[in-house]
Design an enzyme around this catalytic site. Structure first.
Site, PDB file in Angstrom:
ATOM      1  N   GLY A 153       0.812  -1.207   0.000  1.00  0.00           N
ATOM      2  CA  GLY A 153       0.000   0.000   0.000  1.00  0.00           C
ATOM      3  C   GLY A 153       0.845   1.256   0.000  1.00  0.00           C
ATOM      4  O   GLY A 153       2.077   1.209   0.003  1.00  0.00           O
ATOM      5  N   ASP A 154       0.189   2.403  -0.069  1.00  0.00           N
ATOM      6  CA  ASP A 154       0.856   3.715  -0.024  1.00  0.00           C
ATOM      7  C   ASP A 154       1.795   3.920  -1.209  1.00  0.00           C
ATOM      8  O   ASP A 154       2.810   4.609  -1.103  1.00  0.00           O
ATOM      9  CB  ASP A 154       1.639   3.888   1.282  1.00  0.00           C
ATOM     10  CG  ASP A 154       0.794   3.598   2.512  1.00  0.00           C
ATOM     11  OD1 ASP A 154      -0.319   4.127   2.584  1.00  0.00           O
ATOM     12  OD2 ASP A 154       1.255   2.829   3.379  1.00  0.00           O
ATOM     13  N   ALA A 194       1.382   5.673  -3.856  1.00  0.00           N
ATOM     14  CA  ALA A 194       1.044   6.893  -4.611  1.00  0.00           C
ATOM     15  C   ALA A 194       0.082   6.577  -5.750  1.00  0.00           C
ATOM     16  O   ALA A 194       0.131   7.195  -6.815  1.00  0.00           O
ATOM     17  CB  ALA A 194       2.295   7.619  -5.111  1.00  0.00           C
ATOM     18  N   LYS A 195      -0.805   5.609  -5.511  1.00  0.00           N
ATOM     19  CA  LYS A 195      -1.798   5.240  -6.522  1.00  0.00           C
ATOM     20  C   LYS A 195      -2.729   6.401  -6.844  1.00  0.00           C
ATOM     21  O   LYS A 195      -3.185   6.548  -7.977  1.00  0.00           O
ATOM     22  CB  LYS A 195      -2.629   4.044  -6.034  1.00  0.00           C
ATOM     23  CG  LYS A 195      -1.831   2.781  -5.800  1.00  0.00           C
ATOM     24  CD  LYS A 195      -2.711   1.622  -5.371  1.00  0.00           C
ATOM     25  CE  LYS A 195      -3.340   1.810  -4.014  1.00  0.00           C
ATOM     26  NZ  LYS A 195      -2.362   1.839  -2.900  1.00  0.00           N
ATOM     27  N   GLY A 196      -3.032   7.209  -5.816  1.00  0.00           N
ATOM     28  CA  GLY A 196      -3.989   8.288  -6.023  1.00  0.00           C
ATOM     29  C   GLY A 196      -3.573   9.243  -7.108  1.00  0.00           C
ATOM     30  O   GLY A 196      -4.393   9.675  -7.930  1.00  0.00           O
ATOM     31  N   ASN A 249      -9.664   2.967   5.897  1.00  0.00           N
ATOM     32  CA  ASN A 249      -8.257   2.887   6.297  1.00  0.00           C
ATOM     33  C   ASN A 249      -7.329   3.238   5.150  1.00  0.00           C
ATOM     34  O   ASN A 249      -6.144   3.453   5.353  1.00  0.00           O
ATOM     35  CB  ASN A 249      -7.916   1.491   6.816  1.00  0.00           C
ATOM     36  CG  ASN A 249      -8.257   0.392   5.829  1.00  0.00           C
ATOM     37  OD1 ASN A 249      -8.997   0.595   4.880  1.00  0.00           O
ATOM     38  ND2 ASN A 249      -7.732  -0.794   6.059  1.00  0.00           N
ATOM     39  N   GLY A 287      -5.950   5.685   2.205  1.00  0.00           N
ATOM     40  CA  GLY A 287      -5.921   7.118   1.986  1.00  0.00           C
ATOM     41  C   GLY A 287      -5.153   7.477   0.734  1.00  0.00           C
ATOM     42  O   GLY A 287      -4.112   6.899   0.442  1.00  0.00           O
ATOM     43  N   HIS A 288      -5.689   8.421  -0.030  1.00  0.00           N
ATOM     44  CA  HIS A 288      -5.001   8.927  -1.206  1.00  0.00           C
ATOM     45  C   HIS A 288      -4.842  10.433  -1.056  1.00  0.00           C
ATOM     46  O   HIS A 288      -5.799  11.134  -0.728  1.00  0.00           O
ATOM     47  CB  HIS A 288      -5.805   8.636  -2.480  1.00  0.00           C
ATOM     48  CG  HIS A 288      -5.825   7.189  -2.852  1.00  0.00           C
ATOM     49  ND1 HIS A 288      -6.824   6.626  -3.616  1.00  0.00           N
ATOM     50  CD2 HIS A 288      -4.966   6.187  -2.585  1.00  0.00           C
ATOM     51  CE1 HIS A 288      -6.579   5.339  -3.781  1.00  0.00           C
ATOM     52  NE2 HIS A 288      -5.465   5.057  -3.165  1.00  0.00           N
ATOM     53  N   ARG A 295     -21.897 -13.589   8.502  1.00  0.00           N
ATOM     54  CA  ARG A 295     -23.291 -13.355   8.089  1.00  0.00           C
ATOM     55  C   ARG A 295     -24.270 -13.065   9.208  1.00  0.00           C
ATOM     56  O   ARG A 295     -25.199 -12.295   9.028  1.00  0.00           O
ATOM     57  CB  ARG A 295     -23.819 -14.555   7.254  1.00  0.00           C
ATOM     58  CG  ARG A 295     -23.124 -14.726   5.935  1.00  0.00           C
ATOM     59  CD  ARG A 295     -23.250 -16.139   5.421  1.00  0.00           C
ATOM     60  NE  ARG A 295     -22.497 -17.065   6.274  1.00  0.00           N
ATOM     61  CZ  ARG A 295     -22.556 -18.378   6.174  1.00  0.00           C
ATOM     62  NH1 ARG A 295     -23.343 -18.938   5.293  1.00  0.00           N
ATOM     63  NH2 ARG A 295     -21.833 -19.131   6.972  1.00  0.00           N
ATOM     64  N   GLN A 350      -5.193  -0.100  -0.678  1.00  0.00           N
ATOM     65  CA  GLN A 350      -4.105  -0.837  -0.036  1.00  0.00           C
ATOM     66  C   GLN A 350      -3.128  -1.364  -1.101  1.00  0.00           C
ATOM     67  O   GLN A 350      -2.894  -0.709  -2.096  1.00  0.00           O
ATOM     68  CB  GLN A 350      -4.638  -1.963   0.858  1.00  0.00           C
ATOM     69  CG  GLN A 350      -5.321  -1.475   2.110  1.00  0.00           C
ATOM     70  CD  GLN A 350      -6.812  -1.326   1.967  1.00  0.00           C
ATOM     71  OE1 GLN A 350      -7.461  -2.051   1.244  1.00  0.00           O
ATOM     72  NE2 GLN A 350      -7.370  -0.368   2.674  1.00  0.00           N
ATOM     73  N   THR A 390      -4.713  -6.855   5.196  1.00  0.00           N
ATOM     74  CA  THR A 390      -6.007  -6.214   5.371  1.00  0.00           C
ATOM     75  C   THR A 390      -7.109  -7.274   5.298  1.00  0.00           C
ATOM     76  O   THR A 390      -6.836  -8.456   5.095  1.00  0.00           O
ATOM     77  CB  THR A 390      -6.201  -5.108   4.317  1.00  0.00           C
ATOM     78  OG1 THR A 390      -7.353  -4.318   4.652  1.00  0.00           O
ATOM     79  CG2 THR A 390      -6.369  -5.681   2.916  1.00  0.00           C
ATOM     80  N   LEU A 438      10.457   8.156  -7.719  1.00  0.00           N
ATOM     81  CA  LEU A 438      11.843   7.904  -8.101  1.00  0.00           C
ATOM     82  C   LEU A 438      12.761   9.012  -7.583  1.00  0.00           C
ATOM     83  O   LEU A 438      13.929   8.773  -7.248  1.00  0.00           O
ATOM     84  CB  LEU A 438      11.954   7.781  -9.621  1.00  0.00           C
ATOM     85  CG  LEU A 438      13.328   7.441 -10.186  1.00  0.00           C
ATOM     86  CD1 LEU A 438      13.766   6.054  -9.735  1.00  0.00           C
ATOM     87  CD2 LEU A 438      13.325   7.533 -11.711  1.00  0.00           C
ATOM     88  N   GLY A 495       7.638  13.377  -8.562  1.00  0.00           N
ATOM     89  CA  GLY A 495       7.134  14.379  -7.630  1.00  0.00           C
ATOM     90  C   GLY A 495       5.637  14.224  -7.476  1.00  0.00           C
ATOM     91  O   GLY A 495       4.985  13.489  -8.235  1.00  0.00           O
TER      92      GLY A 495
END
Length: 431
Positions: free
Chosen positions: A7-8, A10-12, A33, A35-36, A141, A225, A240, A332, A416
């Site tokens: 996770g984390d 920088a997918k956003g 849980n 965040g972007h 269930r 994630q 997760t 990078l 960046g």
């Protein structure tokens, strides 16, 4: 688009860029849980449940059935976006089949994470947002509720709470000395207020997405994630509660075989939060340098992330599971100024055997020593570079080595946080 690490990644930012070429962005798993953080035109947006495409006024966002939703957290996010002048009417749709995070889920997570007697394992290191307990109830269930239960019939919702709450109270009172029992009517009153606020956004998102496909609308699926946090394929049990690697079809209702491009997103190094084995972790000054330069603190929690060298063993495994056919290498620029950079290409276990895949047992994985390939570093600042050919030779060589080690071509390189700080390695393919 799926993160291939913990996770984390920088997918956003990448979703925000790709949204230019799509009509709909779909979130299909996870909860609040994830965040972007997006920086656009000097404005920073912090998103959690709402898909990243929301800051594009022409894009419609869908929260699928595989997401678990805390109505209070969702409403706070919608309210914050509205105050940032992001219009959501007709642009945000939420599945009526998504499961609800309820107050006892947070207390159950406090129990499993905060009391040594509750688990044979060390704390997993969750964000304590109730995600795992909600998925546990979903699978069990008996005590699960969905968005449709909340909005369709208030009296039925009250009746369901009246049945569930006594069981949850008995469980939590057994293990938590400081637990205050829940009141079913108080929860009903509070949640039904959110039901009225959220009602305009609810729909059958499976039908909506299939109609959108029939109309020729372009869909972008946003993973939350990372693949190595997948409940089946990640570094279990330090994962997760959802299928972060392969949950697209079950979490959205859209068949996976209809997706043309599968983009795997990685950092140029590795990070993870919480507990669990991390073979390439740097617990020295270099790890702290990467943390500070990369601003490696959680979007949702602010927790400092553990930092280390790029782990090609983990990423290669994740790329195979997901089936990615493109890579995006993010951050990078953070590695600039290092005399050399390392990539873990294999492990050596405690018996001296060379491993090219992560072992299932977390203790065995924790005991593994990374086998590194050392590559030359670069001193140049990359944040102003806008083309592949203008990158220093050592930086290009590093990216090409990652592509070869994972056996997937790189199409994006980020230098960046801003949209403009993105290099399209093959312009014809990526645009």
């Amino acid at each position: 688009m799926v993160g291939l690490q913990w996770g984390d990644e920088a997918k956003g930012k990448l979703v925000d860029l790709l949204a230019d070429h799509h009509d709909v962005v779909v979130r299909y798993q996870g909860g609040a849980n994830a965040g972007h953080t997006i920086v656009a035109n000097g404005v920073t947006y912090k998103l959690s449940l709402v898909p990243t495409g929301v800051i594009r006024p022409e894009v419609t966002c869908v929260v699928g059935n595989g997401v678990v939703i805390d109505p209070e957290a969702l409403w706070r996010e919608i309210d914050t976006l509205s105050r940032q002048n992001i219009a959501l009417d007709g642009r945000l749709w939420i599945s009526d089949r998504a499961h609800l995070i309820l107050p006892w889920h947070l207390e159950e997570e406090r129990l499993t994470e905060g009391t040594a007697a509750a688990t044979a394992l060390e704390a997993i290191g969750t964000t304590r947002r109730g995600i795992g307990p909600c998925y546990r109830d979903k699978a069990g269930r008996a005590f699960a509720l969905r968005m449709a239960d909340l909005v369709d019939d208030p009296q039925r919702f009250r009746a369901l709470l009246a049945r569930i709450v006594p069981h949850k109270n008995r469980l939590l009172q057994t293990f938590l000395d400081d637990f205050t029992p829940f009141d079913a009517e108080e929860i009903a009153h509070r949640y039904l207020q959110h039901a009225e606020r959220l009602r305009p956004f609810l729909t059958d998102t499976v039908e909506w997405l299939h109609q959108a496909r029939q109309q020729g609308r372009r869909l972008l699926f946003e993973g939350a994630q990372g693949a190595m946090l997948d409940v089946d394929h990640g570094s279990y049990p330090y994962v997760t509660g959802s299928n972060a690697a392969c949950g697209l079809a079950s979490g959205s209702g859209v068949p996976a075989q209809t997706v043309r491009r599968w983009i795997g997103v990685v950092k140029a190094y590795s990070t993870r939060v919480g507990g669990g084995p991390f073979p390439t972790e740097l617990t020295n000054e270099l790890g702290q340098r990467i943390r500070e330069v990369g601003r490696e603190y959680g979007t949702v929690t602010g927790r400092p992330r553990r930092c280390g060298w790029f782990d090609a063993v983990m990423v290669r495994r994740a790329a195979r599971i997901v089936g990615v056919n493109e890579l995006a290498v993010m951050l990078l620029d953070v590695l600039s100024g290092l005399p050399s950079v390392n990539v873990a290409v294999a492990y050596e276990d405690d018996s001296g055997r060379r491993l090219t895949a992560p072992p299932a047992n977390p203790d065995r994985l924790a005991a593994c020593r990374p086998i590194y390939q050392t590559l030359p570093g670069w001193t140049e600042d990359l944040t102003g570079v806008r083309s592949w050919s203008d990158l220093p030779q050592a930086a290009r060589g590093y990216v090409e080595f990652l592509a070869e080690a994972i056996d997937v071509p790189v199409t994006f390189v980020s230098v960046g946080p801003d949209r403009l700080q993105t290099i399209y390695k093959d312009t014809d393919q990526t645009r």
